[in-house]
Design a protein around this motif. Structure first.
Motif, mmCIF file in Angstrom:
data_model
loop_
_atom_site.group_PDB
_atom_site.id
_atom_site.type_symbol
_atom_site.label_atom_id
_atom_site.label_comp_id
_atom_site.label_asym_id
_atom_site.label_seq_id
_atom_site.Cartn_x
_atom_site.Cartn_y
_atom_site.Cartn_z
ATOM 1 N N ASP A 78 0.845 -1.184 0.000
ATOM 2 C CA ASP A 78 0.000 0.000 0.000
ATOM 3 C C ASP A 78 0.884 1.239 0.000
ATOM 4 N N LEU A 79 0.943 1.875 -1.144
ATOM 5 C CA LEU A 79 1.806 3.043 -1.241
ATOM 6 C C LEU A 79 1.074 4.335 -0.927
ATOM 7 N N GLN A 80 -0.229 4.214 -0.650
ATOM 8 C CA GLN A 80 -0.990 5.440 -0.409
ATOM 9 C C GLN A 80 -0.599 6.052 0.928
ATOM 10 N N THR A 81 -0.415 5.160 1.916
ATOM 11 C CA THR A 81 -0.047 5.694 3.237
ATOM 12 C C THR A 81 1.410 6.121 3.208
ATOM 13 N N MET A 82 1.648 7.362 3.490
ATOM 14 C CA MET A 82 3.028 7.846 3.523
ATOM 15 C C MET A 82 3.614 7.435 4.868
ATOM 16 N N GLN A 83 4.406 6.390 4.852
ATOM 17 C CA GLN A 83 4.923 5.895 6.123
ATOM 18 C C GLN A 83 6.062 6.772 6.590
ATOM 19 N N PRO A 84 5.999 7.228 7.826
ATOM 20 C CA PRO A 84 7.134 8.007 8.315
ATOM 21 C C PRO A 84 8.301 7.049 8.508
ATOM 22 N N PRO A 85 9.502 7.559 8.360
ATOM 23 C CA PRO A 85 10.638 6.627 8.507
ATOM 24 C C PRO A 85 10.865 6.217 9.949
ATOM 25 N N GLY A 86 9.895 5.515 10.536
ATOM 26 C CA GLY A 86 10.109 4.953 11.866
ATOM 27 C C GLY A 86 10.617 3.553 11.632
ATOM 28 N N GLU A 117 42.767 -6.382 23.561
ATOM 29 C CA GLU A 117 42.434 -6.043 22.178
ATOM 30 C C GLU A 117 41.111 -6.582 21.660
ATOM 31 N N PHE A 118 40.014 -6.303 22.350
ATOM 32 C CA PHE A 118 38.722 -6.694 21.797
ATOM 33 C C PHE A 118 38.351 -5.708 20.693
ATOM 34 N N LYS A 119 38.098 -6.220 19.503
ATOM 35 C CA LYS A 119 37.807 -5.302 18.405
ATOM 36 C C LYS A 119 36.694 -5.865 17.537
ATOM 37 N N VAL A 120 35.695 -5.039 17.267
ATOM 38 C CA VAL A 120 34.609 -5.483 16.394
ATOM 39 C C VAL A 120 35.051 -5.309 14.952
ATOM 40 N N HIS A 121 34.909 -6.384 14.163
ATOM 41 C CA HIS A 121 35.370 -6.315 12.780
ATOM 42 C C HIS A 121 34.293 -6.001 11.778
ATOM 43 N N ASN A 122 33.131 -6.555 12.017
ATOM 44 C CA ASN A 122 32.093 -6.412 10.990
ATOM 45 C C ASN A 122 30.723 -6.525 11.630
ATOM 46 N N ILE A 123 29.846 -5.596 11.275
ATOM 47 C CA ILE A 123 28.473 -5.653 11.787
ATOM 48 C C ILE A 123 27.542 -5.769 10.594
ATOM 49 N N VAL A 124 26.552 -6.624 10.710
ATOM 50 C CA VAL A 124 25.573 -6.779 9.641
ATOM 51 C C VAL A 124 24.214 -6.366 10.191
ATOM 52 N N GLY A 125 23.530 -5.511 9.461
ATOM 53 C CA GLY A 125 22.205 -5.077 9.912
ATOM 54 C C GLY A 125 21.196 -5.238 8.786
ATOM 55 N N THR A 126 19.918 -5.407 9.134
ATOM 56 C CA THR A 126 18.883 -5.491 8.094
ATOM 57 C C THR A 126 17.753 -4.542 8.450
ATOM 58 N N CYS A 127 17.030 -4.093 7.433
ATOM 59 C CA CYS A 127 15.839 -3.302 7.707
ATOM 60 C C CYS A 127 14.907 -3.347 6.507
ATOM 61 N N ASP A 128 13.727 -2.800 6.704
ATOM 62 C CA ASP A 128 12.706 -2.841 5.671
ATOM 63 C C ASP A 128 12.096 -1.450 5.590
ATOM 64 N N GLN A 183 20.648 6.215 7.566
ATOM 65 C CA GLN A 183 20.059 7.558 7.491
ATOM 66 C C GLN A 183 20.412 8.229 6.174
ATOM 67 N N GLN A 184 21.604 7.948 5.658
ATOM 68 C CA GLN A 184 22.006 8.563 4.398
ATOM 69 C C GLN A 184 21.331 7.940 3.197
ATOM 70 N N ILE A 185 21.087 6.630 3.273
ATOM 71 C CA ILE A 185 20.512 5.967 2.093
ATOM 72 C C ILE A 185 19.001 6.155 2.025
ATOM 73 N N TYR A 186 18.366 6.391 3.177
ATOM 74 C CA TYR A 186 16.905 6.438 3.175
ATOM 75 C C TYR A 186 16.325 7.446 2.190
#
Lengths: 213, 106
Positions: free
Chosen positions: A13-21, A109-120, A183-186
């Motif tokens: 449904d593209l009629q409802t303008m969904q806020p980017p929540g 030396e705890f170091k995070v190498h890679n984070i993967v995130g998903t969204c819709d 935030q930049q790609i949205y």
């Protein structure tokens, strides 16, 4: 480039303008740590629970814990890789648990190498349009892979963008970077939102988005 | 040809080992011969299980721990069901030790 799906095949449904929540969900954190001492992998494999060691195939012990549900690769050098946590804090906690299991001091030396995130983003996207307009950053070959590969320079992230509006973000070293990338790609995704039906389709506009990224 | 010594831990294997130990202690059997007997036991067990045993059992339970080292898998299962065509058995806790039979012919 072929235009595979412009007819309103998706029942969104593209009629409802969904806020980017829209929320980004982290799926997997890969981190490394250094226990700062040589390890006897055979001894570890024989004594620790839930461990696998097949030196002919791979030179590390593969160990798993249930909470946080993660898998660790433990090398003879003392370096370890921890995968599967859903947050940076959980990855750190898991790494500490593995270290405790191996009973060594000097957790360094705890170091995070890679984070993967998903969204819709909850609306379909015109990948062809996006690829044309941002061609310096995009790689889109639907015959090979249905997702568009967007390589963002700052923050350095790779985004897989699908027609459905689902996005996978990877390559970031922190949750903050993932959120910034999203935030930049949205706005770019919103710009290439797919029109509902051919009859009322918006004319394709190619905006020059190159200055933004 | 290498043998798997894991069957020596079965009830029959333990009884054999005990008997052989007794015979070696009181001098009726030489230690070398005792070892030969055990090696033959390993071979016979493997052959018998391979050629003469046809029944299959399905084991389902909660995997409490697992280990893989020296090509030996060790599992500890909780609340396991052992099922075959004839009957079903429930076991609270069971340890499974498994060796890769492909390694016998190396």
């Amino acid at each position: 480039m072929t235009e595979p799906r412009l007819e309103g095949e998706q029942s969104v449904d593209l009629q409802t303008m969904q806020p980017p929540g829209v929320t980004v969900t982290l799926q997997n954190i890969v981190s490394t740590s250094n226990l700062c001492c040589k390890l006897d992998l055979k001894v570890i494999a024989q004594q620790a629970r839930n461990a696998e060691y097949n030196p002919k195939r791979f030179a590390a012990v593969i160990m798993r814990i249930k909470e946080p549900r993660t898998t660790a690769l433990i090398f003879a050098s003392g370096k370890t890789v921890c995968t599967g946590a859903k947050s940076e804090e959980q990855s750190l906690l898991a790494s500490r648990k593995y270290a405790r299991i191996i009973q060594k001091l000097g957790f360094d030396e705890f170091k995070v190498h890679n984070i993967v995130g998903t969204c819709d983003v909850q609306f379909p996207i015109r990948l062809e349009g996006l690829a044309c307009s941002h061609n310096h950053f995009c790689s889109y070959e639907p015959e090979i892979f249905p997702g568009l590969i967007y390589r963002m320079r700052e923050p350095k992230t790779v985004l897989l963008i699908f027609v459905s509006g689902k996005v996978i973000l990877t390559g970031s070293k922190s949750k903050a970077d993932i959120l910034r990338a999203f935030q930049q790609i949205y706005p770019v995704l919103a710009e290439f939102r797919k029109a509902p039906l051919p009859a009322s389709a918006q004319p394709y506009t190619s905006k020059n988005g190159k200055d933004g990224f | 040809m290498t043998t798997f010594e894991l069957y020596r831990r079965s009830t029959i294997g333990m009884c054999l080992t005990e008997t052989l130990d007794e015979m070696v202690s009181n001098g009726t059997l030489s230690p070398e011969l005792a070892i030969q007997v055990l090696v033959q036991f390993d071979k016979s067990m493997t052959e018998a299980l391979e050629a003469q045993v046809k029944s299959k059992v399905a084991i389902k339970g909660h995997l409490h721990t697992y280990r893989f080292c020296d090509n030996v898998w060790t599992f500890i299962l909780q609340d396991a069901q052992f099922k075959n065509e004839e009957c079903q058995e429930h076991v609270g806790k069971v340890k499974i030790v498994a060796c890769d039979s492909k390694l016998l012919n190396q």
